[in-house]
Design a protein around this motif. Sequence first.
Motif, short mmCIF file in Angstrom:
data_model
loop_
_atom_site.label_atom_id
_atom_site.label_comp_id
_atom_site.label_asym_id
_atom_site.label_seq_id
_atom_site.Cartn_x
_atom_site.Cartn_y
_atom_site.Cartn_z
N ILE A 265 155.94 -26.26 36.95
CA ILE A 265 155.52 -26.35 35.55
C ILE A 265 155.71 -25.00 34.87
O ILE A 265 155.22 -23.98 35.35
N GLU A 266 156.42 -24.98 33.75
CA GLU A 266 156.66 -23.73 33.03
C GLU A 266 155.61 -23.49 31.95
O GLU A 266 155.23 -22.36 31.69
N GLN A 267 155.16 -24.57 31.31
CA GLN A 267 154.12 -24.42 30.29
C GLN A 267 153.38 -25.74 30.11
O GLN A 267 153.86 -26.79 30.50
N GLY A 268 152.19 -25.64 29.49
CA GLY A 268 151.35 -26.81 29.28
C GLY A 268 151.74 -27.59 28.05
O GLY A 268 152.73 -27.28 27.41
N PRO A 269 150.95 -28.60 27.72
CA PRO A 269 149.73 -29.01 28.42
C PRO A 269 150.01 -29.73 29.74
O PRO A 269 151.10 -30.27 29.93
N ILE A 270 149.00 -29.72 30.64
CA ILE A 270 149.13 -30.36 31.95
C ILE A 270 148.15 -31.52 32.02
O ILE A 270 146.93 -31.34 31.88
N ALA A 271 148.70 -32.72 32.21
CA ALA A 271 147.88 -33.94 32.28
C ALA A 271 147.50 -34.21 33.72
O ALA A 271 148.37 -34.36 34.59
N LEU A 272 146.19 -34.26 34.01
CA LEU A 272 145.69 -34.48 35.36
C LEU A 272 144.98 -35.83 35.44
O LEU A 272 144.23 -36.21 34.54
N LYS A 273 145.25 -36.55 36.53
CA LYS A 273 144.48 -37.76 36.83
C LYS A 273 143.63 -37.45 38.05
O LYS A 273 144.18 -37.05 39.09
N VAL A 274 142.31 -37.59 37.93
CA VAL A 274 141.41 -37.23 39.03
C VAL A 274 140.45 -38.36 39.33
O VAL A 274 140.14 -39.20 38.47
N LEU A 275 140.00 -38.38 40.57
CA LEU A 275 138.99 -39.35 41.00
C LEU A 275 137.68 -38.60 41.18
O LEU A 275 137.59 -37.68 41.98
N ARG A 276 136.66 -39.00 40.40
CA ARG A 276 135.33 -38.39 40.50
C ARG A 276 134.35 -39.50 40.87
O ARG A 276 134.04 -40.36 40.04
N GLY A 277 133.92 -39.49 42.12
CA GLY A 277 133.10 -40.60 42.59
C GLY A 277 133.96 -41.84 42.65
O GLY A 277 134.96 -41.90 43.36
N ASN A 278 133.59 -42.87 41.87
CA ASN A 278 134.37 -44.10 41.79
C ASN A 278 135.13 -44.21 40.48
O ASN A 278 135.71 -45.24 40.17
N GLU A 279 135.11 -43.14 39.71
CA GLU A 279 135.70 -43.18 38.36
C GLU A 279 136.98 -42.36 38.30
O GLU A 279 137.04 -41.22 38.76
N VAL A 280 138.03 -42.95 37.74
CA VAL A 280 139.29 -42.25 37.52
C VAL A 280 139.29 -41.66 36.12
O VAL A 280 139.07 -42.37 35.13
N LEU A 281 139.51 -40.35 36.03
CA LEU A 281 139.46 -39.64 34.75
C LEU A 281 140.82 -39.05 34.41
O LEU A 281 141.60 -38.69 35.29
N GLU A 282 141.11 -38.97 33.09
CA GLU A 282 142.30 -38.29 32.59
C GLU A 282 141.84 -36.99 31.93
O GLU A 282 141.06 -37.03 30.97
N ILE A 283 142.29 -35.87 32.47
CA ILE A 283 141.87 -34.56 31.94
C ILE A 283 143.12 -33.74 31.61
O ILE A 283 144.05 -33.70 32.41
N THR A 284 143.11 -33.12 30.45
CA THR A 284 144.25 -32.30 30.04
C THR A 284 143.87 -30.84 30.02
O THR A 284 142.87 -30.45 29.41
N VAL A 285 144.67 -30.05 30.71
CA VAL A 285 144.49 -28.60 30.72
C VAL A 285 145.54 -28.02 29.75
O VAL A 285 146.73 -28.30 29.90
N PRO A 286 145.12 -27.23 28.74
CA PRO A 286 146.06 -26.75 27.70
C PRO A 286 147.26 -26.01 28.26
O PRO A 286 148.39 -26.23 27.83
N ASP A 287 147.05 -25.11 29.23
CA ASP A 287 148.17 -24.32 29.73
C ASP A 287 147.77 -23.57 30.99
O ASP A 287 146.58 -23.47 31.32
N LEU A 288 148.77 -23.07 31.70
CA LEU A 288 148.53 -22.18 32.83
C LEU A 288 148.27 -20.78 32.30
O LEU A 288 148.61 -20.46 31.17
N ILE A 289 147.67 -19.93 33.14
CA ILE A 289 147.49 -18.53 32.77
C ILE A 289 148.05 -17.65 33.88
O ILE A 289 148.25 -18.11 35.01
N ALA A 290 148.29 -16.39 33.55
CA ALA A 290 148.77 -15.44 34.55
C ALA A 290 147.67 -15.17 35.57
O ALA A 290 146.49 -15.01 35.22
N ASP A 291 148.06 -15.15 36.84
CA ASP A 291 147.11 -14.86 37.92
C ASP A 291 146.62 -13.42 37.77
O ASP A 291 147.43 -12.49 37.71
#
Length: 455
Positions: A265-291
Amino acid sequence: MTTILGSIFWLIITLGVLVTFHELGHFWVARLFKVKVLRFCVGFGKPIWSRYDKQGTEIAVAPIPLGGYVKLLDTRDCDVAPEDANQTYNSKAYWQKMLIMVAGPAFNFILALGLYWLMFVVGKNEIRPTLGEPTQLMQEAGFMAKDQIQAIDGQAIRTWSDVSLNLITAGIDRRDVEVLVNTVTGTQTNKILPLSQVPADVAEEDLIDYIGLQGYRLPVTTQMGPLNSELPAAKAGLKAGDELLAINAEEVLDWYAVVDVIQGIEQGPIALKVLRGNEVLEITVPDLIADPDDPNRKILGISSIPPSESEQNYARSLFFKLSYGPIEAIPEAYNQMVKITSKSLEMMWKLVTGKASVKNLSGPITIAQVANDSVARGFAWYLSFLALVSLSLGIINLVPIPMLDGGQMLFLTIEKIKGSPLTEQFEVKAQLIGMFMIFCLMSLAFYNDILRSVS
């Protein structure tokens, strides 16, 4: 930039050592038979440094480190004083001239033997050839995760390098192989890997992936560990314990896949699909940052849950040092040299007959990169690499192409059979043909190097 400079430095060191030793063979045997050596040069081009030894030989270093030469006194090249007539190369017996020519490649084999001996004495850090989760042909053949490969077609296997050598050559031939493994339960069993089922259009560089061979890796799930509240992932709403299912619609099955996707990935936004408990969530992270610890690396701000202690202990048990005492290392070094020489000749024959692709040819760029990588892995790894290139140099120089030692040996044999020297016109034409062939091979090798670098 550091990697490039390191690669150039180790290329010069590697070729400098190998070429010097090769030419030393010609030089030493020529002196042994009382042939006057006019110049001993490492490199091509106008010498940038030279001096004369007590016997009048010019010892020189030239700027192009892709070879070298030993110039011998010869009446065909220059006028020779009467008192030096018995010191000319062409005045010597057939067998002496042959030994002078073969000495260069022979010294490369001797050097390789010594390097392998030193490698075994120093000890080379290795990983036991243990399978990860097999796929495709490996899975169909019944191989299981944590199977340790012990032998292939009766040849003992100690390292992943042994596995690659045997499977690549058998794969090119599309020949089934018998693989002896130690299973995770401690039993030994033979399994047949049906390489005959590999389609003809699968290239050599894709064989291992098509076979489904994977080394063991610590199982790391996509479940997240503690998050830093100051980094993008936590700010976007991710929490410890969330299980990543997909990144930018690309499914991730383990943490290794997570790392691979994020690195692409070179730049955002980054769309994440995650499982929290029994619920599937869609979370967007605006961008990566320098380590913060490495400005050249971009991060999302997530970390994994560490593998279990038992898995970590198992992974540690796979590491070992391949080493022998000074006496034991002698036959091991010899066997290693014979094995690598045999596989190299086999691959060369496949290239000549068209069974193997010319994409396998490598030039100075690849040699430089591998030299630098092997140094980074440790002294013993560099010794192994140096021995491999020394063997390759020795084998190539025995090929009967004019301009190479093998070509000169062929000329000497023709002269012996016909009972008279070859004409100057014939030799000039043959040398031009040899030069053209070498130029074509080097051009192809450079082309392959560039393709690998940009791909």
